[in-house]
Design an enzyme around this catalytic site. Structure first.
Site, PDB file in Angstrom:
ATOM      1  N   LYS A 126      -8.913 106.994  25.326  1.00 49.85           N
ATOM      2  CA  LYS A 126      -8.299 107.104  26.655  1.00 49.85           C
ATOM      3  C   LYS A 126      -8.962 106.187  27.688  1.00 49.85           C
ATOM      4  CE  LYS A 126      -6.574 111.744  25.735  1.00 49.85           C
ATOM      5  NZ  LYS A 126      -6.859 111.635  24.279  1.00 49.85           N
ATOM      6  N   GLU A 255      -0.615 111.955  30.728  1.00 57.24           N
ATOM      7  CA  GLU A 255      -0.536 111.883  29.274  1.00 57.24           C
ATOM      8  C   GLU A 255       0.308 110.683  28.840  1.00 57.24           C
ATOM      9  OE1 GLU A 255      -0.415 115.468  26.087  1.00 57.24           O
ATOM     10  OE2 GLU A 255       1.354 115.301  27.350  1.00 57.24           O
TER      11      GLU A 255
END
Length: 327
Positions: A126, A255
């Site tokens: 991420k 997300e």
């Protein structure tokens, strides 16, 4: 590498910490210090291992003075502590900043002050082209760790970047299994979603490899298998043998549909280390680093996405069996 060494593990009572310590103890360290905030978790861990080489230190990486004391006479630091859940970091960005950025700066400064040999920072996919606050804080953490190699100290700093690890706290395998058994359904944010996955045992093995072979300043990227989340859920439903339906709930704030382990920008300075690792070299000049990796081939792709080279359902099942989630 770790024989007769003193090792500090920040955030060591989590899933990564348990497996890391399980694999460290046979390597004959002198002492492993678990530094974390939760007293009950430390007591539970102490009872699990019952090893005199394991000691526990209550503290928070936000507290630089506590870190300074914990790092005294330490040889290696594995920096695992962080706020990791995407929704939590989106809702409470100030807290994520204090733990993931300021906390990492404190680890760096405490390590340098105590002449620690090496700091290994655990990062995440991420951090590559981040779309959420958690990813942004981990990306900054990577930059701080890389830059720390220019601070004229005896300590070397290295990053290891990986994707989702099966079996960690909050892992989708545990979540989906519980939903199948108790609710008869699996909640998936988007049926198109893909992710990188690796078993916890394999992740720690790769972590040791980077710890031993890095020279400081590089980012080791684990090459990880990928799968569709919906197919992971299907394998679990079929294996558990209980009726369950899938429910699509919509993507949460921050997300992504697909994660990436390597951006197109990073690919320009990335080499293929071996079948298990890529190595991202920083754009800043760290003496000796580029020369060390000059004989390794550069990657021949622009980015490394979880939408590529997807596992089949049989391969997903094999991965879950290897990780101990299915028999």
């Amino acid at each position: 590498m770790f024989t007769n060494q003193r090792i500090l593990v920040t955030g060591g009572t989590g899933s990564w910490g348990y497996e890391l310590i399980r694999q460290l103890l046979p390597q004959q360290p002198e002492q492993i210090i678990v530094f974390s905030r939760n007293e009950s978790s430390q007591v539970a861990m102490s009872r699990t291992f019952e090893d005199p080489r394991l000691t526990f230190c209550i503290g928070d990486i936000r507290d630089k003075e506590a870190l300074m004391r914990a790092c005294e006479r330490v040889d290696y630091i594995f920096h695992l502590a962080a706020l990791k859940h995407v929704p939590v970091c989106e809702d409470q960005p100030y807290e994520a900043l204090k733990s993931n950025v300021i906390g990492t700066q404190n680890v760096i400064e405490a390590a340098i002050a105590n002449r620690v040999k090496r700091v290994i920072y655990i990062s995440t996919d991420k951090a590559a082209n981040p779309s959420n606050f958690y990813g942004m804080t981990k990306a900054i953490g990577e930059k701080l760790i890389v830059y720390a190699n220019l601070l004229n100290s005896d300590t070397t700093f290295v990053c290891v970047r990986g994707g989702n690890v099966l079996g960690t706290n909050g892992s989708v395998v545990h979540l989906f299994t519980n939903q199948i058994k108790t609710k008869g359904q699996v909640r998936i944010t988007d049926y198109r979603m893909t992710r990188f996955f690796l078993t916890l045992q394999d992740a720690i093995t790769l972590l040791f490899k980077a710890s031993a072979e890095s020279i400081g300043g590089e980012i080791f990227v684990m090459t990880m298998p990928t799968c569709r989340i919906v197919e992971l859920a299907e394998v679990l439903i079929e294996s558990i043998g209980l009726p369950a339906k899938m429910v699509e709930t919509g993507i949460r704030p921050g997300e992504k549909l697909h994660e990436i382990l390597l951006t197109d920008h990073e690919s320009m300075t990335t080499v293929v280390y071996d079948e298990e690792y890529l190595v991202i070299l920083p754009t800043i000049e760290i003496p000796g680093l580029r020369g060390h990796y000059s004989q390794y081939p550069k990657v021949d792709f622009d980015s490394y996405s979880s939408s590529q080279s997807l596992l089949t359902k049989d391969e997903i099942r094999s991965m879950l069996v290897r990780g101990g989630f299915l028999s």
